[in-house]
Design an enzyme around this catalytic site. Sequence first.
Site, PDB file in Angstrom:
ATOM      1  N   VAL A 175       0.837  -1.199   0.000  1.00  0.00           N
ATOM      2  CA  VAL A 175       0.000   0.000   0.000  1.00  0.00           C
ATOM      3  C   VAL A 175       0.868   1.243   0.000  1.00  0.00           C
ATOM      4  O   VAL A 175       1.990   1.255   0.499  1.00  0.00           O
ATOM      5  CB  VAL A 175      -0.954   0.037   1.223  1.00  0.00           C
ATOM      6  CG1 VAL A 175      -1.996  -1.067   1.119  1.00  0.00           C
ATOM      7  CG2 VAL A 175      -0.182  -0.070   2.535  1.00  0.00           C
ATOM      8  N   CYS A 176       0.330   2.322  -0.604  1.00  0.00           N
ATOM      9  CA  CYS A 176       1.013   3.610  -0.632  1.00  0.00           C
ATOM     10  C   CYS A 176      -0.034   4.701  -0.793  1.00  0.00           C
ATOM     11  O   CYS A 176      -1.235   4.425  -0.847  1.00  0.00           O
ATOM     12  CB  CYS A 176       2.071   3.659  -1.729  1.00  0.00           C
ATOM     13  SG  CYS A 176       1.480   3.184  -3.361  1.00  0.00           S
ATOM     14  N   THR A 177       0.396   5.942  -0.885  1.00  0.00           N
ATOM     15  CA  THR A 177      -0.511   7.090  -0.819  1.00  0.00           C
ATOM     16  C   THR A 177      -1.581   7.081  -1.910  1.00  0.00           C
ATOM     17  O   THR A 177      -2.774   6.978  -1.634  1.00  0.00           O
ATOM     18  CB  THR A 177       0.280   8.403  -0.890  1.00  0.00           C
ATOM     19  OG1 THR A 177       1.264   8.406   0.133  1.00  0.00           O
ATOM     20  CG2 THR A 177      -0.646   9.596  -0.710  1.00  0.00           C
ATOM     21  N   CYS A 182       3.111   1.684  -5.594  1.00  0.00           N
ATOM     22  CA  CYS A 182       2.748   0.275  -5.468  1.00  0.00           C
ATOM     23  C   CYS A 182       2.610  -0.418  -6.812  1.00  0.00           C
ATOM     24  O   CYS A 182       2.638  -1.651  -6.873  1.00  0.00           O
ATOM     25  CB  CYS A 182       1.467   0.135  -4.655  1.00  0.00           C
ATOM     26  SG  CYS A 182       1.758   0.463  -2.901  1.00  0.00           S
TER      27      CYS A 182
END
Length: 245
Positions: A175-177, A182
């Site tokens: 997961v990322c912003t 990702c």
Amino acid sequence: MYTVILFYKYVFISDPTQLRDRLYSQCERLGLTGRIIVAKEGINATLEGTARAIDTFVKSFTQDVRFADIDVKTSESDGKAFPRLSVKVRPEIVASLLPPTIDPTKDTGSYMAPEELQERLARGDDLIIIDMRNDYEYERGHFKGSLNSGMDNFRDLPNVVERFVHLKDKPVLPVCTGGVRCEKASAYLKAQGFKEVYQLKGGMHRYMEQYPEGAFEGELYVFDRRHHWHPKKKMHSHLTAEQHR
């Protein structure tokens, strides 16, 4: 009323310089500030402007067939998120230094919608969430029970992946912003032999929009002067930061 938008897409761009020049001219004309990175592999951007100017930009931008289906995420701002406009051509839309064989347009993690993640978390499914952001982002807020990758910079991914080799046979969700990191992170995990790899559709931003009181604890670190964001909170302190990822 001011709006911040962020968007990205991995798509082949034959002439990044030409696109950069066109976007700079358009953003300047509309009075937009923020940052756009253009590369042969795609585009990554965070922009701020009046709601009307942003709407005009998005309508024009998505007329380009390459970006017609791009996912544009929005949030409210006060017109002070960015001090200026920067539109640059770079080798990658997010610096990773991963080999060119890691190509999200060819092989990446399967998308998991926020609704599916919420359902799986509610059921207590065996799903390992790995946070692919930097340490300081994780400290500001993260998914409950998620693993911190321990990176100081996304370029550290090859150096930290060994921490998770014992999970190669487990379902993993990087997961990322907003999702851009990702795309490559999930592709890299697959290349390293992870068997069941997902990525969160729309990133943490989309999940938090749909589930503001869900499994994300704290606030989302954002790379502009707002410093952090939560859909239930209107304004934030203004601190200097870098490109939204």
